[in-house]
Design a protein around this motif. Structure first.
Motif, PDB file in Angstrom:
ATOM      1  N   THR A 125       0.919  -1.722   0.093  1.00  0.00           N
ATOM      2  CA  THR A 125      -0.239   0.130   0.368  1.00  0.00           C
ATOM      3  C   THR A 125       0.487   1.881  -0.442  1.00  0.00           C
ATOM      4  O   THR A 125       0.600   1.724  -0.421  1.00  0.00           O
ATOM      5  N   THR A 127       4.139   1.168  -0.716  1.00  0.00           N
ATOM      6  CA  THR A 127       4.462   1.741  -2.267  1.00  0.00           C
ATOM      7  C   THR A 127       4.221   2.254  -3.540  1.00  0.00           C
ATOM      8  O   THR A 127       4.269   2.548  -3.755  1.00  0.00           O
ATOM      9  N   LYS A 128       2.758   1.425  -3.157  1.00  0.00           N
ATOM     10  CA  LYS A 128       1.621   2.282  -4.615  1.00  0.00           C
ATOM     11  C   LYS A 128       1.510   3.694  -4.239  1.00  0.00           C
ATOM     12  O   LYS A 128       1.619   4.813  -4.946  1.00  0.00           O
ATOM     13  N   ARG A 129       1.201   4.340  -3.221  1.00  0.00           N
ATOM     14  CA  ARG A 129       1.409   4.976  -2.512  1.00  0.00           C
ATOM     15  C   ARG A 129       1.833   5.981  -3.021  1.00  0.00           C
ATOM     16  O   ARG A 129       2.281   8.016  -3.489  1.00  0.00           O
ATOM     17  N   LYS A 132       2.544   6.775  -6.499  1.00  0.00           N
ATOM     18  CA  LYS A 132       2.097   7.991  -7.246  1.00  0.00           C
ATOM     19  C   LYS A 132       1.648   9.111  -7.232  1.00  0.00           C
ATOM     20  O   LYS A 132       1.686  10.390  -8.067  1.00  0.00           O
TER      21      LYS A 132
END
Length: 156
Positions: A125, A127-129, A132
């Motif tokens: 989570t 890493t994804k944020r 982004k």
């Protein structure tokens, strides 16, 4: 406390939550309220220069757009004029989906013992944020995990 300092403190807090697990609508309302109440005292050009020096101007373009389009702040109350540009950073969608601290993101929460919830997939989570937000705040997105890792080590 000088209005610029208050604005920077609230803005930094919003960014921290945005990079971590999520931010709520209230934090953006706090920033809109500061802009609204202190618009005459903010020295907008100076604040704009500070945002630029900190590398936050792209992120603030998206934040200012959210404040005007979704919170209802009048454009004249922004500390400096910004052009309305289409942003791929749809912050308001994130606010509605994950909320403050990400507690409303049911896809990343697991119920344990009664009403208690536990985050799952924390690393994925985060890493994804961070990926982004990287185009908007590259330095903050890069250093965020290191700072939190070393703060955690220091506190042990």
């Amino acid at each position: 406390m000088a209005p610029q300092v208050q604005v920077l403190q609230v803005a930094a807090h919003i960014l921290k939550h945005s990079l971590a697990f999520g931010v709520g609508l209230r934090q953006f309302c706090d920033l809109a309220s500061l802009y609204n109440n202190y618009s005459a005292e903010l020295e907008g050009e100076r604040l704009n220069q500070i945002y630029n020096r900190l590398g936050l101007s792209r992120w603030f373009t998206a934040v200012h757009q959210l404040l005007v389009d979704n919170i209802g702040l009048r454009k004249e109350k922004l500390p400096f004029p910004v052009s309305k540009t289409p942003s791929s950073l749809a912050i308001i969608d994130e606010v509605w989906t994950v909320g403050n601290f990400g507690f409303h993101d049911t896809s990343n929460m697991e119920k344990i013992e009664g009403d208690y919830m536990l985050r799952k997939n924390r690393t994925a989570t985060l890493t994804k944020r961070l990926l982004k937000y990287f185009p908007y705040v590259p330095k903050e997105a890069f250093w965020f995990p290191f700072i939190h890792f070393f703060n955690g080590v220091k506190d042990r």
